[in-house]
Design a protein around this motif. Structure first.
Motif, short mmCIF file in Angstrom:
data_model
loop_
_atom_site.label_atom_id
_atom_site.label_comp_id
_atom_site.label_asym_id
_atom_site.label_seq_id
_atom_site.Cartn_x
_atom_site.Cartn_y
_atom_site.Cartn_z
N UNK A 144 -6.55 2.54 -5.76
CA UNK A 144 -7.84 3.15 -6.05
C UNK A 144 -8.83 2.06 -6.39
N UNK A 145 -10.01 2.14 -5.78
CA UNK A 145 -11.02 1.12 -6.01
C UNK A 145 -11.75 1.37 -7.33
N UNK A 146 -12.75 0.54 -7.61
CA UNK A 146 -13.45 0.63 -8.88
C UNK A 146 -14.19 1.95 -9.06
N UNK A 147 -14.43 2.67 -7.95
CA UNK A 147 -15.08 3.98 -8.02
C UNK A 147 -14.07 5.12 -8.01
N UNK A 148 -12.81 4.76 -8.18
CA UNK A 148 -11.71 5.72 -8.23
C UNK A 148 -11.53 6.46 -6.90
N UNK A 149 -11.87 5.80 -5.79
CA UNK A 149 -11.64 6.35 -4.47
C UNK A 149 -10.32 5.79 -3.93
N UNK A 150 -9.50 6.68 -3.38
CA UNK A 150 -8.23 6.23 -2.83
C UNK A 150 -8.46 5.37 -1.59
N UNK A 151 -7.76 4.25 -1.53
CA UNK A 151 -7.82 3.35 -0.39
C UNK A 151 -6.42 3.19 0.18
N UNK A 152 -6.34 3.01 1.47
CA UNK A 152 -5.06 2.92 2.15
C UNK A 152 -5.06 1.72 3.08
N UNK A 153 -4.22 0.74 2.80
CA UNK A 153 -4.09 -0.43 3.65
C UNK A 153 -2.78 -0.34 4.42
#
Length: 323
Positions: free
Chosen positions: A133-142
Motif C-alpha cells: 500500500x502506498x502513502x495514500x493507502x492505495x493497494x499496489x501490485x508489482x
C-alpha cells in the motif's frame, strides 16, 4: 489484467477483514493463516520496502498442492479453492526461491485427464506479485514472476512443474535452513519419532490443552509475525484468536490411523499426511459435528541445530465447512 488482479486481491483482503473481525476464517482467501492480519492496520505498516509476496492462482475444482522451497504452502486435494496465498513465511532468505505446483484432474481416480484447455485455464491467473500500500493507502501490485505450465501434447492425469523467482526481503528467518538433515536418519527410527511427536500434539489438542499447543507453536509464530510485519497489537489479537480456536479442538480430533510420512524442506523437515478421507492433509484434523466445522492443521516438524527432538517449524491451519 493488472486492474483485474487488483480488484480480485482487494476483494479477498476485504473478506479477510470481515472474517477476522468475526473471529473465524472459513474456506477462502489466505490458506496459510487461520487468523490473518487486521487489514486496516496493515495499511499503516506496509510499503514498498516491506515486501508481501503473494501467489495468485485459480485452478477451478482441480485438486492441487503448492510447495515453496520444498515446504507445503498450500494443499487442497478435495475442493480446489482459489488463491491468493501469502508466501513470506516460506521465504527464509533474500535469494532465489523455488515454487513447485502439482494439479490433478478432479476425477483422476475415474480416469479423468487434463487437456490443453485446462492447462490454459490454470496459466491464466498464475502469477507471483508483491502487494503493498502506498502513502495514500492505495493497494499496489508489482508483478514478480508470471508462471506457466508447459503445453501438453496429449491429455494427462496430472501436471506438475517447478519455477524459481527472486525475493528481496527486509527480514531474515531461521526456518529450517540449519536444521538436521532427516534423510541421514534410519527411516523406521525417524518415523517412530515423528509419529510419537504427532501423537503428543494430537493429545494436547484433543484434551483441550490449547496453552500447551500454543507453546509448541512459539518458534513458528515468532517467524510468522516477523515475516508478516505484525505489530504488538496484532500479535496479541492473533494469539487470542488462535488459542481460542485450538480450544475448540477438544474431544473433536480425528484418530491418527491412516497416514504416510513425507520428507520436506530438502530433507530438513517432515510431516505426516492422511490417506483415504482428507487425503494429503495433515493428521491433526478436528471435526466439530455440532458446528459443522472442519479444522485442518498441516504441521511440519524439524530438529533445530544443536537439539535432538522434533519441533514445529511451520503450520498451515485452516477452518472450513464440514460437508
Amino acid at each position: 489484467m493488472k486492474n483485474e488482479l487488483l480488484r480480485f486481491c482487494f476483494s479477498i483482503r476485504l473478506l479477510y477483514l470481515v472474517l477476522l473481525l468475526s473471529g473465524i476464517l472459513i474456506n477462502c482467501g489466505n490458506r496459510n493463516n487461520l487468523i490473518v492480519k487486521n487489514e486496516k492496520k496493515s495499511f499503516k505498516i506496509m510499503n514498498e520496502e516491506k515486501k508481501d509476496y503473494m501467489l495468485n492462482y485459480r485452478f477451478g475444482s482441480a485438486p492441487y498442492e503448492i510447495l515453496i522451497n520444498d515446504m507445503v504452502c498450500s494443499i487442497d486435494l478435495e475442493s480446489g479453492m482459489p488463491g491468493p496465498i501469502d508466501l513470506n513465511e516460506f521465504l527464509v532468505n533474500s535469494s532465489q526461491q523455488k515454487i513447485k505446483i502439482k494439479i490433478s484432474h478432479p476425477f483422476v481416480h475415474k480416469g479423468g485427464l487434463l487437456k490443453k484447455n485446462d492447462i490454459d485455464f490454470f496459466n491464466k491467473d498464475l502469477i507471483i506479485n508483491n502487494v503493498y500500500f502506498d502513502e495514500n493507502e492505495n493497494m499496489q501490485l508489482d508483478s514478480i514472476s508470471k508462471l506457466s505450465f508447459p503445453d501438453i501434447e496429449t491429455p494427462v492425469p496430472y501436471i506438475e512443474n517447478e519455477w524459481t523467482f527472486n525475493a528481496s526481503l527486509p527480514f531474515s528467518l531461521t526456518g529450517w535452513k540449519d536444521s538436521k538433515d532427516l534423510r541421514a536418519f534410519d527411516k523406521e527410527e525417524l518415523e517412530q519419532m515423528v509419529v510419537l511427536k504427532f501423537e503428543e500434539l494430537w493429545k494436547m489438542l484433543n484434551d483441550g490443552d490449547n496453552a500447551g499447543f500454543m507453546t509448541q507453536l512459539k518458534f513458528r509464530n515468532k517467524e510468522f509475525y516477523l515475516s508478516n510485519y505484525f505489530n504488538d497489537e496484532q500479535v496479541a489479537e492473533y494469539e487470542t484468536n488462535l488459542s481460542n480456536t485450538y480450544l475448540k479442538h477438544k474431544n473433536n480430533m480425528i484418530p491418527m490411523d491412516n497416514y504416510r510420512m513425507r520428507i520436506l524442506g530438502d530433507g530438513k523437515a517432515v510431516s505426516l499426511e492422511r490417506l483415504g478421507k482428507h487425503k494429503g492433509q495433515g493428521v491433526l484434523l478436528a471435526e466439530d459435528e455440532q458446528e459443522k466445522v472442519l479444522y485442518l492443521n498441516y504441521v511440519m516438524l524439524h530438529i533445530p541445530e544443536g537439539k535432538e527432538k522434533l519441533e514445529i517449524v511451520r503450520i498451515n491451519p485452516l477452518i472450513t465447512s464440514l460437508e
